[in-house]
Design a protein around this motif. Structure first.
Motif, PDB file in Angstrom:
ATOM      1  N   UNK A   1      88.574 -15.922  77.571  1.00 56.74           N
ATOM      2  CA  UNK A   1      87.341 -16.629  77.246  1.00 56.74           C
ATOM      3  C   UNK A   1      87.623 -18.128  77.183  1.00 56.74           C
ATOM      4  N   UNK A   2      86.872 -18.901  77.918  1.00 55.50           N
ATOM      5  CA  UNK A   2      86.998 -20.357  77.911  1.00 55.50           C
ATOM      6  C   UNK A   2      85.820 -20.915  77.118  1.00 55.50           C
ATOM      7  N   UNK A   3      86.057 -21.582  75.982  1.00 55.61           N
ATOM      8  CA  UNK A   3      84.940 -22.109  75.190  1.00 55.61           C
ATOM      9  C   UNK A   3      84.241 -23.246  75.942  1.00 55.61           C
ATOM     10  N   UNK A 119      85.450 -41.917  64.338  1.00 53.08           N
ATOM     11  CA  UNK A 119      86.484 -42.414  65.242  1.00 53.08           C
ATOM     12  C   UNK A 119      87.760 -41.610  65.009  1.00 53.08           C
ATOM     13  N   UNK A 120      88.358 -41.157  66.110  1.00 52.37           N
ATOM     14  CA  UNK A 120      89.530 -40.286  66.079  1.00 52.37           C
ATOM     15  C   UNK A 120      90.705 -40.936  66.791  1.00 52.37           C
ATOM     16  N   UNK A 121      91.859 -40.876  66.159  1.00 54.91           N
ATOM     17  CA  UNK A 121      93.111 -41.301  66.797  1.00 54.91           C
ATOM     18  C   UNK A 121      93.742 -40.044  67.380  1.00 54.91           C
ATOM     19  N   UNK A 122      93.866 -40.006  68.695  1.00 57.41           N
ATOM     20  CA  UNK A 122      94.453 -38.848  69.363  1.00 57.41           C
ATOM     21  C   UNK A 122      93.455 -37.747  69.622  1.00 57.41           C
ATOM     22  N   UNK A 123      93.934 -36.708  70.269  1.00 58.12           N
ATOM     23  CA  UNK A 123      93.103 -35.568  70.628  1.00 58.12           C
ATOM     24  C   UNK A 123      93.993 -34.348  70.826  1.00 58.12           C
ATOM     25  N   UNK A 124      93.366 -33.200  71.028  1.00 59.62           N
ATOM     26  CA  UNK A 124      94.087 -31.970  71.342  1.00 59.62           C
ATOM     27  C   UNK A 124      93.890 -31.672  72.818  1.00 59.62           C
ATOM     28  N   UNK A 125      94.856 -31.033  73.412  1.00 63.68           N
ATOM     29  CA  UNK A 125      94.724 -30.719  74.827  1.00 63.68           C
ATOM     30  C   UNK A 125      95.460 -29.446  75.194  1.00 63.68           C
ATOM     31  N   UNK A 126      94.905 -28.733  76.143  1.00 62.82           N
ATOM     32  CA  UNK A 126      95.493 -27.503  76.658  1.00 62.82           C
ATOM     33  C   UNK A 126      95.425 -27.524  78.175  1.00 62.82           C
ATOM     34  N   UNK A 127      96.444 -27.004  78.826  1.00 64.20           N
ATOM     35  CA  UNK A 127      96.447 -26.873  80.277  1.00 64.20           C
ATOM     36  C   UNK A 127      95.588 -25.695  80.719  1.00 64.20           C
ATOM     37  N   UNK A 128      95.508 -25.515  82.022  1.00 59.97           N
ATOM     38  CA  UNK A 128      94.723 -24.421  82.602  1.00 59.97           C
ATOM     39  C   UNK A 128      95.120 -23.089  81.967  1.00 59.97           C
ATOM     40  N   UNK A 129      94.150 -22.350  81.485  1.00 59.19           N
ATOM     41  CA  UNK A 129      94.302 -21.012  80.890  1.00 59.19           C
ATOM     42  C   UNK A 129      95.047 -20.987  79.557  1.00 59.19           C
ATOM     43  N   UNK A 130      95.636 -22.086  79.130  1.00 56.26           N
ATOM     44  CA  UNK A 130      96.413 -22.087  77.891  1.00 56.26           C
ATOM     45  C   UNK A 130      95.546 -21.765  76.677  1.00 56.26           C
ATOM     46  N   UNK A 131      94.398 -22.426  76.557  1.00 54.34           N
ATOM     47  CA  UNK A 131      93.530 -22.163  75.409  1.00 54.34           C
ATOM     48  C   UNK A 131      92.972 -20.743  75.462  1.00 54.34           C
ATOM     49  N   UNK A 132      92.555 -20.289  76.627  1.00 57.68           N
ATOM     50  CA  UNK A 132      92.046 -18.920  76.764  1.00 57.68           C
ATOM     51  C   UNK A 132      93.097 -17.907  76.324  1.00 57.68           C
ATOM     52  N   UNK A 133      94.349 -18.160  76.670  1.00 56.47           N
ATOM     53  CA  UNK A 133      95.433 -17.262  76.244  1.00 56.47           C
ATOM     54  C   UNK A 133      95.603 -17.283  74.732  1.00 56.47           C
ATOM     55  N   UNK A 134      95.521 -18.469  74.114  1.00 58.05           N
ATOM     56  CA  UNK A 134      95.659 -18.581  72.659  1.00 58.05           C
ATOM     57  C   UNK A 134      94.504 -17.888  71.944  1.00 58.05           C
ATOM     58  N   UNK A 135      93.309 -17.981  72.507  1.00 58.26           N
ATOM     59  CA  UNK A 135      92.154 -17.289  71.922  1.00 58.26           C
ATOM     60  C   UNK A 135      92.348 -15.782  72.037  1.00 58.26           C
ATOM     61  N   UNK A 136      92.825 -15.336  73.164  1.00 60.46           N
ATOM     62  CA  UNK A 136      93.026 -13.901  73.392  1.00 60.46           C
ATOM     63  C   UNK A 136      94.014 -13.284  72.410  1.00 60.46           C
ATOM     64  N   UNK A 137      95.063 -14.032  72.030  1.00 58.77           N
ATOM     65  CA  UNK A 137      96.046 -13.486  71.082  1.00 58.77           C
ATOM     66  C   UNK A 137      95.625 -13.699  69.624  1.00 58.77           C
ATOM     67  N   UNK A 138      94.464 -14.317  69.403  1.00 56.16           N
ATOM     68  CA  UNK A 138      93.933 -14.443  68.045  1.00 56.16           C
ATOM     69  C   UNK A 138      94.279 -15.716  67.310  1.00 56.16           C
ATOM     70  N   UNK A 139      94.783 -16.726  67.992  1.00 56.61           N
ATOM     71  CA  UNK A 139      95.113 -17.986  67.316  1.00 56.61           C
ATOM     72  C   UNK A 139      93.876 -18.788  66.944  1.00 56.61           C
ATOM     73  N   UNK A 140      92.786 -18.603  67.687  1.00 50.64           N
ATOM     74  CA  UNK A 140      91.557 -19.369  67.486  1.00 50.64           C
ATOM     75  C   UNK A 140      90.346 -18.445  67.479  1.00 50.64           C
ATOM     76  N   UNK A 141      89.359 -18.828  66.674  1.00 51.48           N
ATOM     77  CA  UNK A 141      88.047 -18.180  66.666  1.00 51.48           C
ATOM     78  C   UNK A 141      87.076 -19.206  67.241  1.00 51.48           C
TER      79      UNK A 141
END
Length: 183
Positions: A1-3, A119-141
């Protein structure tokens, strides 16, 4: 799942990475090439005026820089909520009234047009499919965002507040202690 852009990522109660433990992240961009987000609940002690004096009076309380993530901490991104249309020069729409403000543009373009600004210093980033994989294993809702979440006056409570309003069993995670292993 890609948010999709405008949704929230809520860190799993067992996510131990100190960069993301109990984080609430707004997804700013997400496609097949990767995802970008901003951590909403990590205010710093640095007033916006110490870094971007011209934007100090336009920021939403607490009017400090937020740590948007572990990537590019020397770069600043600004999240805003537009009150009046048409959008001014320097506005990049995200979802609904939300957008990114170009901090190199004049704050005068935004006078009376912003309902909120962070205003935010920095950001979060994920490569192709990385976030979807983390969601699939339950790291993120993945949950819908509200404007109240994005500009909360109590960012330290945001993780629990967002979880509490979700349907069970997700809402029950809000009651877990900071160290989920103690439960």
């Amino acid at each position: 799942m890609q948010p999709i852009a405008g949704s929230l990522l809520i860190a799993s109660a067992t996510l131990a990475d100190p960069n993301f433990a109990r984080c609430v992240i707004l997804v700013v961009d997400s496609d097949a090439n990767g995802s970008l987000g901003l951590v909403l609940n990590r205010p710093t002690d640095t007033p916006v005026g110490e870094v971007l004096d011209q934007w100090q009076d336009m920021t939403t309380e607490p009017d400090v820089l937020f740590r948007g993530g572990p990537v590019e901490l020397n770069a600043a991104l600004a999240l805003g909520s537009l009150r009046a249309a048409p959008p001014p020069s320097g506005w990049q729409p995200l979802a609904g009234s939300l957008g990114l403000v170009d901090l190199d543009s004049s704050p005068d373009f935004f006078l009376g047009r912003l309902a909120a600004l962070r205003v935010y210093a920095g950001y979060t980033g994920w490569g192709a499919n990385q976030l979807a994989d983390e969601i699939e294993v339950g790291s993120w809702h993945v949950v819908p965002a509200t404007e109240t979440d994005l500009f909360s006056s109590a960012p330290d409570r945001l993780w629990g507040d967002v979880l509490r309003r979700q349907p069970p069993p997700l809402s029950m995670l809000a009651t877990l202690p900071a160290d989920a292993n103690l439960n």
